[in-house]
Write a protein that holds these residues in place. Structure first.
Motif, PDB file in Angstrom:
ATOM      1  N   LEU A  71      81.692  71.548  44.025  1.00  0.00           N
ATOM      2  CA  LEU A  71      81.500  70.294  43.302  1.00  0.00           C
ATOM      3  C   LEU A  71      81.252  69.139  44.264  1.00  0.00           C
ATOM      4  O   LEU A  71      80.416  68.267  44.008  1.00  0.00           O
ATOM      5  N   ALA A  72      81.989  69.127  45.392  1.00  0.00           N
ATOM      6  CA  ALA A  72      81.842  68.028  46.350  1.00  0.00           C
ATOM      7  C   ALA A  72      80.450  68.039  46.976  1.00  0.00           C
ATOM      8  O   ALA A  72      79.879  66.976  47.241  1.00  0.00           O
ATOM      9  N   VAL A  73      79.906  69.235  47.203  1.00  0.00           N
ATOM     10  CA  VAL A  73      78.560  69.330  47.765  1.00  0.00           C
ATOM     11  C   VAL A  73      77.541  68.726  46.798  1.00  0.00           C
ATOM     12  O   VAL A  73      76.673  67.934  47.185  1.00  0.00           O
ATOM     13  N   GLY A  74      77.670  69.080  45.521  1.00  0.00           N
ATOM     14  CA  GLY A  74      76.766  68.503  44.522  1.00  0.00           C
ATOM     15  C   GLY A  74      76.921  66.996  44.440  1.00  0.00           C
ATOM     16  O   GLY A  74      75.939  66.250  44.387  1.00  0.00           O
ATOM     17  N   GLN A  75      78.165  66.559  44.452  1.00  0.00           N
ATOM     18  CA  GLN A  75      78.434  65.126  44.362  1.00  0.00           C
ATOM     19  C   GLN A  75      77.845  64.390  45.565  1.00  0.00           C
ATOM     20  O   GLN A  75      77.322  63.282  45.421  1.00  0.00           O
ATOM     21  N   ALA A  76      77.918  65.030  46.750  1.00  0.00           N
ATOM     22  CA  ALA A  76      77.370  64.397  47.950  1.00  0.00           C
ATOM     23  C   ALA A  76      75.876  64.125  47.776  1.00  0.00           C
ATOM     24  O   ALA A  76      75.384  63.051  48.135  1.00  0.00           O
ATOM     25  N   LEU A  77      75.158  65.091  47.181  1.00  0.00           N
ATOM     26  CA  LEU A  77      73.722  64.900  46.926  1.00  0.00           C
ATOM     27  C   LEU A  77      73.484  63.630  46.133  1.00  0.00           C
ATOM     28  O   LEU A  77      72.587  62.843  46.431  1.00  0.00           O
ATOM     29  N   VAL A  78      74.302  63.440  45.095  1.00  0.00           N
ATOM     30  CA  VAL A  78      74.112  62.290  44.215  1.00  0.00           C
ATOM     31  C   VAL A  78      74.538  61.002  44.918  1.00  0.00           C
ATOM     32  O   VAL A  78      73.845  59.986  44.854  1.00  0.00           O
ATOM     33  N   ILE A  79      75.673  61.048  45.624  1.00  0.00           N
ATOM     34  CA  ILE A  79      76.182  59.833  46.269  1.00  0.00           C
ATOM     35  C   ILE A  79      75.213  59.373  47.364  1.00  0.00           C
ATOM     36  O   ILE A  79      75.035  58.172  47.569  1.00  0.00           O
ATOM     37  N   ILE A  80      74.583  60.332  48.054  1.00  0.00           N
ATOM     38  CA  ILE A  80      73.650  59.958  49.120  1.00  0.00           C
ATOM     39  C   ILE A  80      72.505  59.110  48.562  1.00  0.00           C
ATOM     40  O   ILE A  80      71.996  58.215  49.228  1.00  0.00           O
ATOM     41  N   THR A  81      72.114  59.334  47.304  1.00  0.00           N
ATOM     42  CA  THR A  81      71.062  58.512  46.705  1.00  0.00           C
ATOM     43  C   THR A  81      71.596  57.209  46.122  1.00  0.00           C
ATOM     44  O   THR A  81      70.910  56.542  45.349  1.00  0.00           O
ATOM     45  N   VAL A 194      75.832  78.807  49.283  1.00  0.00           N
ATOM     46  CA  VAL A 194      75.270  77.667  48.558  1.00  0.00           C
ATOM     47  C   VAL A 194      75.260  76.418  49.430  1.00  0.00           C
ATOM     48  O   VAL A 194      74.268  75.686  49.511  1.00  0.00           O
ATOM     49  N   ILE A 195      76.397  76.182  50.125  1.00  0.00           N
ATOM     50  CA  ILE A 195      76.491  74.998  50.977  1.00  0.00           C
ATOM     51  C   ILE A 195      75.425  75.049  52.066  1.00  0.00           C
ATOM     52  O   ILE A 195      74.756  74.049  52.353  1.00  0.00           O
ATOM     53  N   ALA A 196      75.227  76.253  52.645  1.00  0.00           N
ATOM     54  CA  ALA A 196      74.232  76.389  53.702  1.00  0.00           C
ATOM     55  C   ALA A 196      72.847  76.059  53.165  1.00  0.00           C
ATOM     56  O   ALA A 196      72.079  75.328  53.800  1.00  0.00           O
ATOM     57  N   ILE A 197      72.529  76.586  51.974  1.00  0.00           N
ATOM     58  CA  ILE A 197      71.198  76.322  51.406  1.00  0.00           C
ATOM     59  C   ILE A 197      70.991  74.825  51.186  1.00  0.00           C
ATOM     60  O   ILE A 197      69.975  74.249  51.581  1.00  0.00           O
ATOM     61  N   VAL A 198      72.003  74.183  50.574  1.00  0.00           N
ATOM     62  CA  VAL A 198      71.857  72.757  50.292  1.00  0.00           C
ATOM     63  C   VAL A 198      71.753  71.961  51.591  1.00  0.00           C
ATOM     64  O   VAL A 198      70.970  71.014  51.690  1.00  0.00           O
ATOM     65  N   ALA A 199      72.534  72.367  52.609  1.00  0.00           N
ATOM     66  CA  ALA A 199      72.505  71.649  53.886  1.00  0.00           C
ATOM     67  C   ALA A 199      71.125  71.745  54.517  1.00  0.00           C
ATOM     68  O   ALA A 199      70.586  70.749  55.025  1.00  0.00           O
ATOM     69  N   ILE A 200      70.530  72.936  54.465  1.00  0.00           N
ATOM     70  CA  ILE A 200      69.191  73.107  55.050  1.00  0.00           C
ATOM     71  C   ILE A 200      68.176  72.264  54.282  1.00  0.00           C
ATOM     72  O   ILE A 200      67.334  71.573  54.856  1.00  0.00           O
ATOM     73  N   TYR A 201      68.308  72.291  52.958  1.00  0.00           N
ATOM     74  CA  TYR A 201      67.389  71.523  52.120  1.00  0.00           C
ATOM     75  C   TYR A 201      67.449  70.039  52.463  1.00  0.00           C
ATOM     76  O   TYR A 201      66.448  69.353  52.608  1.00  0.00           O
ATOM     77  N   LEU A 202      68.699  69.553  52.651  1.00  0.00           N
ATOM     78  CA  LEU A 202      68.902  68.126  52.878  1.00  0.00           C
ATOM     79  C   LEU A 202      68.458  67.709  54.278  1.00  0.00           C
ATOM     80  O   LEU A 202      68.069  66.574  54.512  1.00  0.00           O
ATOM     81  N   ASN A 203      68.530  68.654  55.236  1.00  0.00           N
ATOM     82  CA  ASN A 203      68.202  68.301  56.613  1.00  0.00           C
ATOM     83  C   ASN A 203      66.759  68.588  56.967  1.00  0.00           C
ATOM     84  O   ASN A 203      66.183  67.887  57.782  1.00  0.00           O
ATOM     85  N   GLY A 204      66.202  69.625  56.356  1.00  0.00           N
ATOM     86  CA  GLY A 204      64.914  70.080  56.846  1.00  0.00           C
ATOM     87  C   GLY A 204      63.762  69.914  55.877  1.00  0.00           C
ATOM     88  O   GLY A 204      62.603  70.014  56.263  1.00  0.00           O
ATOM     89  N   VAL A 205      64.057  69.669  54.614  1.00  0.00           N
ATOM     90  CA  VAL A 205      62.974  69.586  53.638  1.00  0.00           C
ATOM     91  C   VAL A 205      62.693  68.115  53.345  1.00  0.00           C
ATOM     92  O   VAL A 205      63.607  67.306  53.234  1.00  0.00           O
ATOM     93  N   ARG A 206      61.439  67.819  53.219  1.00  0.00           N
ATOM     94  CA  ARG A 206      61.014  66.442  52.995  1.00  0.00           C
ATOM     95  C   ARG A 206      61.748  65.798  51.820  1.00  0.00           C
ATOM     96  O   ARG A 206      62.266  64.692  51.914  1.00  0.00           O
ATOM     97  N   ALA A 207      61.771  66.533  50.683  1.00  0.00           N
ATOM     98  CA  ALA A 207      62.396  65.964  49.492  1.00  0.00           C
ATOM     99  C   ALA A 207      63.869  65.659  49.763  1.00  0.00           C
ATOM    100  O   ALA A 207      64.413  64.667  49.273  1.00  0.00           O
ATOM    101  N   GLY A 208      64.500  66.506  50.575  1.00  0.00           N
ATOM    102  CA  GLY A 208      65.904  66.284  50.909  1.00  0.00           C
ATOM    103  C   GLY A 208      66.078  65.037  51.759  1.00  0.00           C
ATOM    104  O   GLY A 208      66.985  64.232  51.527  1.00  0.00           O
ATOM    105  N   ARG A 209      65.187  64.869  52.750  1.00  0.00           N
ATOM    106  CA  ARG A 209      65.264  63.666  53.593  1.00  0.00           C
ATOM    107  C   ARG A 209      65.036  62.404  52.765  1.00  0.00           C
ATOM    108  O   ARG A 209      65.609  61.354  53.022  1.00  0.00           O
TER     109      ARG A 209
END
Lengths: 348, 384
Positions: A71-81, A194-209
């Motif tokens: 849940l915290a990982v998902g929440q981090a995605l939202v809070i970052i925006t 799951v955390i690893a996938i989201v972390a890679i997405y957030l660090n390496g994928v354009r949409a994540g950045r």
């Protein structure tokens, strides 16, 4: 990642890059304080009570942390925006009850189908949040406070007094949170992947950045050509998927699911993300930090029991931890601002 | 951080100028299309607050006719007793949200006060002293929030999530699993007593005093008017001489104090001091305040609107309960009302803006594409 040498306005980075080696980069890591706190907590507790790190102890620790971590990982995605999702506890509750209902009413349903269905339901609920936030342009705090009530109310009217117990679910599903691989429970391994996938997405994928850019300055992100609404919607949708996953895992981990499952979880989740170094004002932090924050908060409970501190102190300590995380974040940002000012003054 | 990706689609020189031009045009359009504000009586009778009050009156009338047991003193009494804690905390919360901040720790302060009250009373301390200590605890709790937010400058959302856990945790430390119930019977009876045969609880008098205090403070004093300026722009407020930090600090002292009062009320109304009293009340309060027309961005809202919002939620919930709709399902109503109340004005504004821009577009059909900036800039004011 490196900075392209032809960057025209990147002068300020030059001074930074010249001075800081690997140690400097390590010291500036936002996850550092929370990681140190976690290590210190585990070490002190283990000295006081060696049973704390026994295989069973570790297993319990990880099992308790897994759901909040996701849940915290998902929440981090939202809070970052620069948004927040308070409805995650209600989403988890709905999905957990849905999982119980599926298993009870559709005999022999494959476990994979249940996982997909749960995440799909979570995605729909998350997307509703996202659409309301982006289309109606109302702050996420208000919208998700509203959907917190609505989703919980739907759960209440759907479940009524009904509860589903572990006996209604296939044994293989329950054993997900009993069986271990190298001492790690299966559901924890799912969470780590799951955390690893989201972390890679957030660090390496354009949409994540892009999420970071949106959180730092939504107007600038819009002018820059980032599809802000679509990205924010995506963040809410992902958060919903993760809350759905957490809901299915909840049904595997705990004996009963009913109308009140997951009530009051939202603030614990936001707290975990904040303790893990995700700035509530958006634009910085990482999902790994959020996951460690969740691990730290749940570890405290077990640690206090292990060293026989009055369990009533636990929540007060969590409160103090959140406050220290906010203060540390403030100090860090003040220092960064000062450093930037000095380096920019030098460049002029 | 990948800086090169950010650099790649940077517009070339001429493109950038066009982008600037269109922005100028759109600025002019919005300036020209700003609708004239209502003045005088229309402003009072057609405003957001008035609409909330009409909605409340309409609903109360409907409920009195349609629901058999609604218009009785018993109903009025229980309804008001139920909304008092929310109504109390909503008053200072309105001021806090108008400044663009938030306080999530209010329910925990109420819980802490309740726990403290139980323990002190059980220790044999006279009730007057207990009450004073409890209010002081609320003042301190609020001052701690205020210090971290106004003086240290931390974000209020994060700080009050922290103190939400901290104060609830301290309540647990103080009283543990115990519940203390043997408060003086004459006092608990007083707290649930009614004014004559009207069914209005005696406690509504002090609540009205609190509401009046915050209403006058917000609407009729320079301090209160300054809060609106603060909510619109902290920097501008600083420049016009509002002491931003001091104002915010005292607002949090205000929420802490009133939350303590709500905690005392809660304890004596249910004559039970427990650590989990008033759990989750913060979200109900914020929902009611936002429904009452206060903007979460700050700078907008009023005390009468919020009172109407609190009473509307309370009345709808109570009448649905009279209709035997289960309590737990009722929260759907709260949530829907909240979302509808914030989404509707935005949709309305969007439609209005769209029609405005279309009308503007129709009246200026033959503006050439290039050099549009000058045409609109000079043309629009003349048309007015």
């Amino acid at each position: 990642m490196t900075i392209a040498p032809t960057v025209p306005h990147g002068k300020s980075e030059r001074t930074d890059g010249a001075r800081s080696g690997r140690l400097g980069a390590l010291l500036r890591l936002r996850e550092l304080p929370v990681t140190l706190a976690l290590i210190a907590l585990v070490v002190i507790t283990t000295i006081a009570n060696p049973l704390f790190l026994s295989p069973q102890g570790v297993k319990d620790l990880l099992l308790n942390a897994t759901i909040v971590m996701i849940l915290a990982v998902g929440q981090a995605l939202v809070i970052i925006t620069r948004n927040v999702d308070l409805s995650v506890g209600s989403i988890l509750g709905l999905v957990a009850f849905g999982t119980g209902t599926l298993f009870a009413n559709v005999p022999g349903i494959p476990i994979v189908v249940v996982f997909v269905a749960g995440m799909l339901l979570g995605a729909i609920l998350g997307a509703i949040n996202g659409i309301l936030v982006t289309v109606a342009k109302v702050p996420a705090l208000v919208i998700t406070l509203g959907t917190l009530y609505i989703y919980r109310g739907i759960n209440n009217s759907w479940a009524g007094g009904t509860q589903y117990f572990a006996g209604d679910r296939p044994e293989a599903f329950g054993s997900l949170s009993v069986d271990t691989v190298f001492g790690f429970p299966l559901i924890t391994l799912i969470a780590v992947v799951v955390i690893a996938i989201v972390a890679i997405y957030l660090n390496g994928v354009r949409a994540g950045r892009d999420l970071y850019a949106i959180g730092s300055d939504p107007d600038a992100a819009l002018l820059f050509g980032i599809p802000v609404s679509r990205r924010v919607l995506l963040a809410f949708l992902f958060n919903g998927v993760l809350a759905g996953l957490a809901g299915v895992l909840y049904a595997s981990r705990f004996n009963s699911v009913g109308a009140t499952t997951g009530t009051g979880l939202e603030l614990a989740v936001v707290a975990a993300a904040v303790v893990g170094g995700v700035a509530i004002s958006g634009g910085s932090g990482s999902v790994v930090g959020a996951a460690i924050g969740a691990l730290l908060l749940t570890t405290i409970t077990s640690a206090l029991t292990a060293v026989r501190v009055d369990k009533f102190w636990q929540q007060a300590i969590v409160g103090m931890l959140i406050l220290s995380a906010v203060i540390i974040d403030r100090i860090a940002s003040v220092r960064t601002a000062r450093k930037l000012r000095i380096s920019e003054a030098r460049d002029v | 951080m990948s800086n090169h990706t950010k650099q790649s689609p940077a517009p070339a020189g001429p493109d950038r100028i066009t982008a600037l031009d269109t922005r100028l045009i759109s600025t002019d359009k919005t300036l020209a299309s700003v609708p004239k504000g209502r003045t005088g009586a229309a402003r009072v009778f057609l405003g957001r607050d008035a609409i909330m009050i009409y909605a409340l009156i309409v609903f109360v009338l409907y409920a009195s006719i349609a629901i058999p047991r609604f218009a009785t003193p018993v109903t009025v009494g229980f309804l008001l007793l139920d909304v008092i804690p929310v109504l109390l905390i909503a008053m200072p919360m309105t001021l806090v949200i108008i400044t663009g901040e938030i306080d999530l720790s209010v329910a925990s302060v109420a819980g802490l006060t309740s726990a403290l009250m139980g323990v002190l009373w059980a220790a044999g301390i006279p009730i007057e002293v207990v009450l004073v200590v409890c209010v002081l605890a609320g003042v301190l709790a609020g001052a701690f929030n205020g210090f971290l937010i106004a003086v240290v400058g931390l974000p209020s959302l994060a700080v009050t999530i922290g103190t939400l856990a901290l104060y609830r945790g301290l309540a647990l430390v103080v009283i543990g699993d115990n519940a203390i119930a043997n408060f003086p019977p004459e006092l608990t009876a007083f707290f649930t007593s009614k004014l004559g045969g009207t069914g209005i609880p005696t406690m509504m008098i002090p609540v009205a005093v609190v509401a009046l205090f915050f209403g006058v403070l917000l609407h009729l004093t320079p301090f209160g008017r300054g809060l609106y300026a603060l909510g619109f722009s902290t920097e501008a407020a600083t420049f016009v001489g509002i002491r931003v930090a001091r104002a915010k600090f005292w607002l949090y002292v205000g929420t802490g104090t009133v939350s303590a009062l709500a905690g005392i009320f809660w304890t004596l109304r249910y004559s039970s001091a427990r650590s989990d009293n008033a759990t989750g009340l913060e979200l109900t309060v914020i929902a009611a305040v936002l429904l009452g027309g206060v903007s979460i961005f700050g700078g907008k809202g009023s005390i009468p609107g919020v009172i109407a919002g609190v009473l509307l939620i309370g009345t709808i919930n109570f009448s649905l309960r009279l209709e035997r709709i289960s309590d737990v399902v009722l929260i759907i109503v709260t949530g829907t009302l909240l979302i509808a109340s914030v989404v509707t004005p935005n949709v309305y504004a969007a439609i209005k803006a769209w029609r405005q821009s279309r009308r503007l577009h129709n009246t200026l059909p033959q503006v050439p594409a290039s050099g549009a900036t000058n045409a609109t800039a000079s043309g629009v004011p003349e048309r007015k």
